[in-house]
Scaffold this motif. Structure first.
Motif, PDB file in Angstrom:
ATOM      1  N   SER A  98     -21.546  -8.709 -21.050  1.00 23.45           N
ATOM      2  CA  SER A  98     -22.289  -9.649 -21.981  1.00 23.45           C
ATOM      3  C   SER A  98     -21.260 -10.484 -22.824  1.00 23.45           C
ATOM      4  O   SER A  98     -21.625 -11.478 -23.482  1.00 23.45           O
ATOM      5  CB  SER A  98     -23.381  -8.978 -22.599  1.00 23.45           C
ATOM      6  N   CYS A  99     -20.176 -10.051 -23.157  1.00 20.05           N
ATOM      7  CA  CYS A  99     -19.276 -10.469 -23.966  1.00 20.05           C
ATOM      8  C   CYS A  99     -18.607 -11.975 -23.662  1.00 20.05           C
ATOM      9  O   CYS A  99     -18.150 -11.976 -22.357  1.00 20.05           O
ATOM     10  CB  CYS A  99     -17.802  -9.625 -24.275  1.00 20.05           C
ATOM     11  N   THR A 100     -18.498 -12.715 -24.402  1.00 22.80           N
ATOM     12  CA  THR A 100     -18.050 -14.204 -24.009  1.00 22.80           C
ATOM     13  C   THR A 100     -16.626 -14.329 -24.551  1.00 22.80           C
ATOM     14  O   THR A 100     -16.328 -13.878 -25.403  1.00 22.80           O
ATOM     15  CB  THR A 100     -19.042 -15.256 -24.657  1.00 22.80           C
ATOM     16  N   THR A 126     -21.419  -1.081 -21.210  1.00 21.81           N
ATOM     17  CA  THR A 126     -22.537  -1.761 -22.176  1.00 21.81           C
ATOM     18  C   THR A 126     -21.833  -1.632 -23.658  1.00 21.81           C
ATOM     19  O   THR A 126     -22.206  -2.772 -24.189  1.00 21.81           O
ATOM     20  CB  THR A 126     -23.834  -0.932 -22.275  1.00 21.81           C
TER      21      THR A 126
END
Ligand code: ADP
Ligand code: MG
Length: 360
Positions: A106-108, A140
């Protein structure tokens, strides 16, 4: 001290005992290891006789930080300060940085850039250069491990083990602000603060406390002065909370200590929050971690030298908070009324800590 979510109690030893056990079983010494496990940073001697400092700190999402209360930039900044502060506590000059990072899908890329911007914002004023690291995917959570090197002149390093009975105990800055800043951030994020009464704080004071949590300062310059002028006999940075960090100095130095409670430097903002919550602000000073101030000891004959030295340092408060005592004295705290009681270690322990609660 972690800023995080719930923690599972462990049935095993506390953090301090665990590290002592690792030290006993696996710690190594040798002619090139001046200081191994047990201080803010390790000291190793190069073949040319130079003293090199090494420290590492690991930050985990949900334990040390949450994205509810800190931006990526804040997280990077604080991770770097935790390491810079350990080098400061040794009286050293920080030099080179390695960053190991594990991020969930989920980290950009932009978020990761912000994390590095925070790291470099904290490091740049000290001339620290990024020279490497490691990158991995995680399922996560974000994991961030920073390793920092530094140098110190041979024989000048400040350690936790040099305090002697009769030495004065000093701290820089004010204590407990970072802990309270975090409480304010957590209250803000909670939509319905269950079980908590509302705390009305002056906006300026809130900003100050939150700033102290998100953007602490590493006292590198102070550490350098104390080391190069041979003023301090011992030093540690206040990362876990005064009571636990003082215990490290006493254990390593084989001494006791007496703390003078009314002398503890507590900001007016921290006092205002304590009043609003009906908590004794001394609790914040003794338990609250992540202030990254320095605690150091000064032989009585060097006190004048210290005063001369700090006159040139505008904006940093220095406070004498007590006295080093012989070992059998233990650690005690004197109240404003003059009574003396045992100073319990209530500061942060990864495997034990419970939150500070209101007076009854
Ligand atoms: P600080 O709060 O100053 O970063 P810590 O309490 O984390 O210090 O660590 C105290 C000492 O124990 C340091 O010398 C550190 O390098 C060492 N240490 C901590 N964890 C471990 C570990 N898992 N293995 C070996 N040494 C450790
Ligand atoms: Mg430290």
């Amino acid at each position: 001290m972690p800023s995080g979510a719930s923690r599972q109690p462990r049935k095993t030893a506390g953090e301090f005992e665990l590290i002592q056990d690792i030290h006993r079983r696996f710690g190594t010494t040798g002619p090139m290891v001046i200081r191994g496990i047990g201080d803010d940073a390790a000291i190793i001697k190069s073949s040319a006789g130079r003293w090199q400092l090494l420290t590492t700190d690991l930050l985990i999402e949900g334990v040390h930080f949450t994205l509810d209360t800190a931006t990526f930039k804040d997280i990077g900044y604080r991770a770097a300060v935790a390491n810079l502060s350990d080098i400061a506590a040794m009286g050293g000059l920080p030099q080179h940085l390695l960053v190991a990072l594990a991020v969930p899908p989920s980290c950009t890329p932009v978020q990761i850039q912000r994390l590095y911007q925070g790291i470099m914002k904290a490091c740049r004023p000290h001339g620290v250069q990024l020279i490497g690291g490691d990158t991995s995917a995680s399922q996560t959570e974000i994991f961030l491990a920073i390793t920092l090197t530094g140098r110190v002149e041979p024989q000048r390093a400040l350690t936790r083990s040099g305090a002697r009975p009769g030495d004065l105990i000093y701290v820089t800055g004010t204590l407990g602000d970072s802990y309270v800043g975090l409480q304010l951030l957590m209250r803000r994020r909670r939509k319905r603060p269950s079980g908590l009464h509302r705390v009305i704080m002056d906006a300026r004071q809130s900003r100050y406390l939150i700033g102290r949590h998100l953007r602490p300062s590493a006292r590198v310059h102070v550490g350098r002065l104390l080391a190069t002028h041979r003023i301090a006999s011992a030093a540690i940075d206040l990362s876990d909370g005064l009571s636990g960090d003082l215990r490290h100095v006493c254990t390593q130095s084989g001494t006791g200590a007496e703390i003078n409670a009314p002398a503890l430097p507590i900001s007016s903002a921290c006092r205002a929050y304590a009043d609003a919550c009906r908590i004794d602000p001394i609790q914040f000073a003794l338990r609250g971690g992540e202030d990254y101030e320095l605690l150091f000891t000064v032989p009585a004959k060097k006190q004048r030298g210290l005063h001369r030295l700090v006159q040139g340092l505008r904006g940093i408060q220095f406070t004498c908070i007590g006295l080093i005592k012989p070992h059998p004295f233990g650690m005690r705290i004197r109240s404003a009324e003059g009574s003396l009681r045992t100073l319990d270690v209530t500061s942060y322990d990864h495997f034990r800590t419970k939150p500070i609660s209101a007076r009854h």
